[in-house]
Scaffold this motif. Structure first.
Motif, PDB file in Angstrom:
ATOM      1  N   GLN A  35       0.829  -1.210   0.000  1.00 47.27           N
ATOM      2  CA  GLN A  35       0.000   0.000   0.000  1.00 47.27           C
ATOM      3  C   GLN A  35       0.865   1.263   0.000  1.00 47.27           C
ATOM      4  O   GLN A  35       0.527   2.251  -0.645  1.00 47.27           O
ATOM      5  CB  GLN A  35      -0.931   0.015   1.207  1.00 47.27           C
ATOM      6  N   ALA A  95      -1.364   3.883  -2.087  1.00 50.63           N
ATOM      7  CA  ALA A  95      -2.685   3.734  -1.470  1.00 50.63           C
ATOM      8  C   ALA A  95      -2.657   4.177  -0.004  1.00 50.63           C
ATOM      9  O   ALA A  95      -3.650   4.699   0.503  1.00 50.63           O
ATOM     10  CB  ALA A  95      -3.167   2.292  -1.575  1.00 50.63           C
ATOM     11  N   LYS A  96      -1.536   3.971   0.679  1.00 53.65           N
ATOM     12  CA  LYS A  96      -1.370   4.414   2.068  1.00 53.65           C
ATOM     13  C   LYS A  96      -0.461   5.627   2.050  1.00 53.65           C
ATOM     14  O   LYS A  96       0.686   5.553   1.624  1.00 53.65           O
ATOM     15  CB  LYS A  96      -0.768   3.305   2.936  1.00 53.65           C
ATOM     16  N   GLU A 137     -13.697   8.846   7.327  1.00 50.77           N
ATOM     17  CA  GLU A 137     -13.614   7.759   6.353  1.00 50.77           C
ATOM     18  C   GLU A 137     -12.373   7.930   5.465  1.00 50.77           C
ATOM     19  O   GLU A 137     -11.650   6.975   5.201  1.00 50.77           O
ATOM     20  CB  GLU A 137     -14.875   7.696   5.486  1.00 50.77           C
ATOM     21  N   ALA A 138     -12.127   9.164   5.000  1.00 53.11           N
ATOM     22  CA  ALA A 138     -10.967   9.432   4.153  1.00 53.11           C
ATOM     23  C   ALA A 138      -9.674   9.188   4.917  1.00 53.11           C
ATOM     24  O   ALA A 138      -8.724   8.602   4.381  1.00 53.11           O
ATOM     25  CB  ALA A 138     -11.025  10.866   3.631  1.00 53.11           C
ATOM     26  N   ALA A 181      -9.200   7.114   7.422  1.00 51.24           N
ATOM     27  CA  ALA A 181      -9.035   5.661   7.581  1.00 51.24           C
ATOM     28  C   ALA A 181      -8.480   5.037   6.302  1.00 51.24           C
ATOM     29  O   ALA A 181      -7.595   4.181   6.351  1.00 51.24           O
ATOM     30  CB  ALA A 181     -10.371   5.018   7.964  1.00 51.24           C
ATOM     31  N   GLN A 182      -8.974   5.473   5.143  1.00 50.61           N
ATOM     32  CA  GLN A 182      -8.484   4.945   3.874  1.00 50.61           C
ATOM     33  C   GLN A 182      -7.046   5.370   3.621  1.00 50.61           C
ATOM     34  O   GLN A 182      -6.242   4.565   3.138  1.00 50.61           O
ATOM     35  CB  GLN A 182      -9.417   5.355   2.742  1.00 50.61           C
ATOM     36  N   ASP A 183      -6.683   6.613   3.968  1.00 47.37           N
ATOM     37  CA  ASP A 183      -5.286   7.059   3.843  1.00 47.37           C
ATOM     38  C   ASP A 183      -4.365   6.226   4.731  1.00 47.37           C
ATOM     39  O   ASP A 183      -3.192   6.052   4.424  1.00 47.37           O
ATOM     40  CB  ASP A 183      -5.136   8.526   4.234  1.00 47.37           C
ATOM     41  N   GLU A 184      -4.907   5.719   5.837  1.00 42.75           N
ATOM     42  CA  GLU A 184      -4.147   4.883   6.781  1.00 42.75           C
ATOM     43  C   GLU A 184      -4.033   3.433   6.312  1.00 42.75           C
ATOM     44  O   GLU A 184      -3.364   2.637   6.950  1.00 42.75           O
ATOM     45  CB  GLU A 184      -4.819   4.903   8.158  1.00 42.75           C
ATOM     46  N   GLY A 185      -4.739   3.085   5.232  1.00 40.05           N
ATOM     47  CA  GLY A 185      -4.659   1.729   4.714  1.00 40.05           C
ATOM     48  C   GLY A 185      -5.777   0.814   5.188  1.00 40.05           C
ATOM     49  O   GLY A 185      -5.723  -0.398   4.987  1.00 40.05           O
ATOM     50  N   ALA A 237     -10.012  -0.182   5.266  1.00 37.30           N
ATOM     51  CA  ALA A 237     -11.149  -0.119   4.345  1.00 37.30           C
ATOM     52  C   ALA A 237     -12.067   1.056   4.676  1.00 37.30           C
ATOM     53  O   ALA A 237     -12.595   1.705   3.776  1.00 37.30           O
ATOM     54  CB  ALA A 237     -11.939  -1.429   4.379  1.00 37.30           C
ATOM     55  N   ASP A 238     -12.267   1.325   5.965  1.00 29.38           N
ATOM     56  CA  ASP A 238     -13.166   2.392   6.390  1.00 29.38           C
ATOM     57  C   ASP A 238     -12.905   2.717   7.860  1.00 29.38           C
ATOM     58  O   ASP A 238     -12.051   2.099   8.503  1.00 29.38           O
ATOM     59  CB  ASP A 238     -14.634   2.012   6.162  1.00 29.38           C
TER      60      ASP A 238
END
Length: 143
Positions: A19, A24-25, A89-90, A92-96, A98-99
């Motif tokens: 990621q 992605a991360k 939510e964003a 959490a996704q930046d952290e790798g 799902a949500d």
């Protein structure tokens, strides 16, 4: 007088390596300790496999954001302000994750709520001076 950027190193679990390399991360949340965390403009050296034969540099990129953060069971507070559901939510996704529910479950299992005394660091993969490639895990290594 010019201020020199510091190089700060951060280790990640192997499950985050792909990621980070792919972009992605783009964020990490770390507990505050005795050593200061990176600040905006410092270089982040991200790696996995610390102190093992599987050590691998993943990315070197400038930190563009550093702020105190607190994760609670129902919301996140960053730099003194509660995030909206969309912002949580964003993040959490930046952290790798799902949500936010997945991030919340991980935080509860790892630390219990509320999780305080943290810093969030962010980087742009596009500004990286080094991007690694994924190596095969050493024989017998578990992720």
């Amino acid at each position: 007088m010019a201020v020199c950027a510091m190089m700060r190193s951060y280790s990640f679990k192997p499950r985050f390596a792909a990621q980070i390399i792919s972009g992605a991360k783009t964020s990490t949340i770390r507990r505050n300790g005795t050593k200061p965390h990176a600040r905006r403009g410092d270089l982040l050296q991200l790696y996995t496999g610390a102190l093992t034969s599987g050590w691998q540099k993943l990315l070197v990129a400038p930190c563009f954001f550093a702020a105190p953060i607190e994760v609670r069971s129902d919301h996140i507070i960053r730099a003194g302000a509660a995030l909206t559901d969309i912002e949580a939510e964003a993040l959490a996704q930046d952290e790798g994750f799902a949500d936010f529910n997945a991030l919340r479950a991980w935080c509860d299992q790892a630390y219990g709520f509320p999780v305080r005394n943290l810093t969030q660091l962010r980087w742009h993969r596009a500004r990286a001076s080094f991007v690694g490639t994924l190596k095969a895990a050493p024989q017998g290594a578990s992720q």
